[in-house]
Design an enzyme around this catalytic site. Structure first.
Site, PDB file in Angstrom:
ATOM      1  N   ARG A 230       0.866  -1.175   0.000  1.00  0.00           N
ATOM      2  CA  ARG A 230       0.000   0.000   0.000  1.00  0.00           C
ATOM      3  C   ARG A 230       0.901   1.224   0.000  1.00  0.00           C
ATOM      4  O   ARG A 230       1.965   1.211   0.647  1.00  0.00           O
ATOM      5  CB  ARG A 230      -0.894   0.039   1.249  1.00  0.00           C
ATOM      6  CG  ARG A 230      -2.040  -0.948   1.246  1.00  0.00           C
ATOM      7  CD  ARG A 230      -3.130  -0.547   0.239  1.00  0.00           C
ATOM      8  NE  ARG A 230      -4.248  -1.472   0.237  1.00  0.00           N
ATOM      9  CZ  ARG A 230      -4.355  -2.552  -0.544  1.00  0.00           C
ATOM     10  NH1 ARG A 230      -3.384  -2.863  -1.388  1.00  0.00           N
ATOM     11  NH2 ARG A 230      -5.425  -3.325  -0.484  1.00  0.00           N
ATOM     12  N   GLU A 259      -3.967   7.492  -4.304  1.00  0.00           N
ATOM     13  CA  GLU A 259      -4.368   7.008  -5.635  1.00  0.00           C
ATOM     14  C   GLU A 259      -5.693   7.636  -6.038  1.00  0.00           C
ATOM     15  O   GLU A 259      -6.564   7.806  -5.188  1.00  0.00           O
ATOM     16  CB  GLU A 259      -4.501   5.485  -5.596  1.00  0.00           C
ATOM     17  CG  GLU A 259      -3.162   4.810  -5.377  1.00  0.00           C
ATOM     18  CD  GLU A 259      -3.293   3.318  -5.100  1.00  0.00           C
ATOM     19  OE1 GLU A 259      -4.409   2.761  -5.248  1.00  0.00           O
ATOM     20  OE2 GLU A 259      -2.277   2.711  -4.741  1.00  0.00           O
ATOM     21  N   HIS A 277      -1.798   0.362  -9.675  1.00  0.00           N
ATOM     22  CA  HIS A 277      -2.389  -0.558  -8.692  1.00  0.00           C
ATOM     23  C   HIS A 277      -3.065  -1.755  -9.397  1.00  0.00           C
ATOM     24  O   HIS A 277      -4.254  -1.995  -9.213  1.00  0.00           O
ATOM     25  CB  HIS A 277      -3.391   0.177  -7.784  1.00  0.00           C
ATOM     26  CG  HIS A 277      -3.633  -0.553  -6.490  1.00  0.00           C
ATOM     27  ND1 HIS A 277      -3.889   0.079  -5.314  1.00  0.00           N
ATOM     28  CD2 HIS A 277      -3.649  -1.874  -6.185  1.00  0.00           C
ATOM     29  CE1 HIS A 277      -4.067  -0.806  -4.334  1.00  0.00           C
ATOM     30  NE2 HIS A 277      -3.932  -2.011  -4.861  1.00  0.00           N
TER      31      HIS A 277
HETATM   32  O1  LIG Z   1      -4.265  -4.286  -3.782  1.00  0.00           O
HETATM   33  C1  LIG Z   1      -4.907  -5.251  -3.945  1.00  0.00           C
HETATM   34  C2  LIG Z   1      -5.326  -6.100  -2.870  1.00  0.00           C
HETATM   35  O2  LIG Z   1      -5.214  -5.738  -1.687  1.00  0.00           O
HETATM   36  O3  LIG Z   1      -5.855  -7.173  -3.187  1.00  0.00           O
END
Ligand SMILES: O=CC(=O)O
Length: 444
Positions: A230, A259, A277
């Site tokens: 993250r 984001e 992402h």
């Molecule tokens: O970022 C994607 C997830 O957490 O699956």
């Protein structure tokens, strides 16, 4: 309710009536408050992704929710403490994304080290012809790669990097006793001993901005960072500063603090690879995710269906709902041979409960289940030839429609009991009614 585990994809939807299914809230932005005004009381489960926060305020509006299924590996968008307090179960994507996340992390690392995206731009912009050869990248083999977060994705990253001849070291909440990779409880120490850091831990209060100025300094001028966890695990401002000033060598980033906003300074840097992402998203992982989300929801609700099956089974012989008018047929459950048609999650829950009450379980299912000790019979006739009680909890499809036919009902016999928590049409209802009337007449 019909057993989800026993369903086949192409037949399940057409046989469900809306009123039979658990009410599931599909949580997507924009805010759903007007929808909730009408439906809040009936919603039992929430299906969400990382883009839609599940807050204490939202849960306050949904008194019947018992399950939150998030289609993500991360759960930082869910108020876990509020769920815990309200007795709500939370499930995530489990290991569904581990392979794709690991592939993406290793891909980003190789891209940064070998300058793949940057040299692609060089070729496309016609610079190869005008300016000559592009500067070489750096070798992956032999690199010391520090993995921050050795969960499902981290372990898959470690497997891949070992195959590439890297030396893996890691930081995690706890040392993993079964692994021989060097463990660093302090992420700065890990960075000081690594050529590259891959971030794939969860975002929590403890990990927010854990990758800070000191970690970048420890990683050093030759060091590379990859983040597929993250954005907020990294102090993004500090990372941008270090990249701009050459205090670290490069970055492969799939995630960002705000984001979809990405710091503009990064667009100018050839030693940075950016990805929106997407690390874990492939059609294959979505299909697998769909399967486990249905199974999670199914297993939660299947406990209720199993309870009903067992409750009905106790009620019929003990004549609870007929007020005990006739005691002739009272019998105890213990020792009863119970045949279960459809040993999915409902069937297995019912079997567990009945086994506990001393019943002997046998079953018929599409495939033999190696995980259970009960005898498996290949068709319903064989099951009823070996039991006194039949519980139906399979799905309804072309093969199971009227599977409980006259022949099966006759084989079950006049003292036989039938409990159906699957679908009405699995039984030839007219025949069943006739058999029930005949048996009552004979008892008089
Ligand atoms: O970022 C994607 C997830 O957490 O699956």
């Amino acid at each position: 309710m019909e057993d989800q585990e026993e369903q086949q994809d192409n037949t399940s939807d057409q046989n469900h009536k809306p009123q039979d299914l658990p009410q599931v809230l599909l949580l997507k932005p924009p805010p759903v408050l007007s929808f909730l005004t009408a439906h809040a009381d009936s919603i039992q489960a929430i299906l969400c992704s990382g883009a839609a926060p599940v807050t204490d305020d939202l849960l306050q509006l949904l008194p019947s929710v018992r399950l939150v299924v998030t289609a993500s590996a991360g759960t930082n968008h869910i108020d876990l403490e509020a769920c815990h307090r309200r007795g709500i179960s939370v499930t995530n994507a489990g290991n569904v994304f581990s392979d794709d996340g690991a592939d993406a992390a290793v891909g980003l690392l190789i891209d940064v080290l070998r300058k793949i995206t940057a040299s692609d731009r060089y070729v496309r912009q016609g610079l190869w012809v005008n300016k000559g050869d592009y500067p070489p990248g750096s070798k992956l083999r032999g690199k010391r790669v520090g993995i921050v977060g050795l969960g499902g994705i981290g372990l898959e990253i470690a497997n891949r990097l070992e195959a590439f001849g890297c030396n893996v070291l890691y930081n995690s909440r706890k040392k993993k006793a079964h692994l021989s990779y060097p463990f660093y409880s302090d992420v700065r120490q890990l960075a000081a001993n690594s050529d590259a850091l891959i971030i794939c831990c969860a975002l929590t209060d403890q990990t927010r901005h854990m990758i800070d100025k000191d970690v970048f300094l420890a990683l050093g001028k030759e060091g590379v960072i990859v983040n597929i966890g993250r954005g907020a695990i990294v102090d993004e401002k500090e990372m941008v500063r270090c990249l701009v000033h050459g205090e670290i060598a490069g970055a492969g980033l799939d995630v960002f603090e705000n984001e979809p906003d990405v710091p503009k300074e990064l667009f100018e840097l050839d030693n940075v690879v950016l990805s929106p992402h997407r690390a874990v998203f492939t059609p294959e992982s979505f299909m697998a995710l769909r399967g486990i989300s249905v199974a999670y929801a199914g297993s939660l609700f299947s406990e209720d269906d199993a309870d009903i099956a067992v409750g009905l089974l106790i009620d019929v012989p003990r004549k609870i709902s007929t007020g005990n008018r006739c005691s002739r047929l009272l019998f105890q459950l213990g020792g009863e041979k119970v045949g279960i048609v459809g040993l999915g999650s409902i069937g297995q829950e019912a079997a567990k409960g009945l086994e506990h009450d001393g019943c002997n379980i046998l079953y018929n299912s599409r495939t033999k289940k190696s995980s259970v000790p009960y005898p498996c019979y290949s068709n319903a006739c064989e099951v009823v030839a070996n039991c006194e009680v039949l519980i139906i909890c399979c799905e309804l499809n072309d093969q199971t429609r009227h599977m409980i036919s006259k022949e099966v009902l006759l084989a079950l016999g006049k003292r036989g009991l039938i409990i159906d928590v699957g679908r009405g049409a699995v039984i030839d209802e007219e025949e069943m009614v006739r058999c029930l009337i005949d048996a009552r007449r004979d008892r008089r």
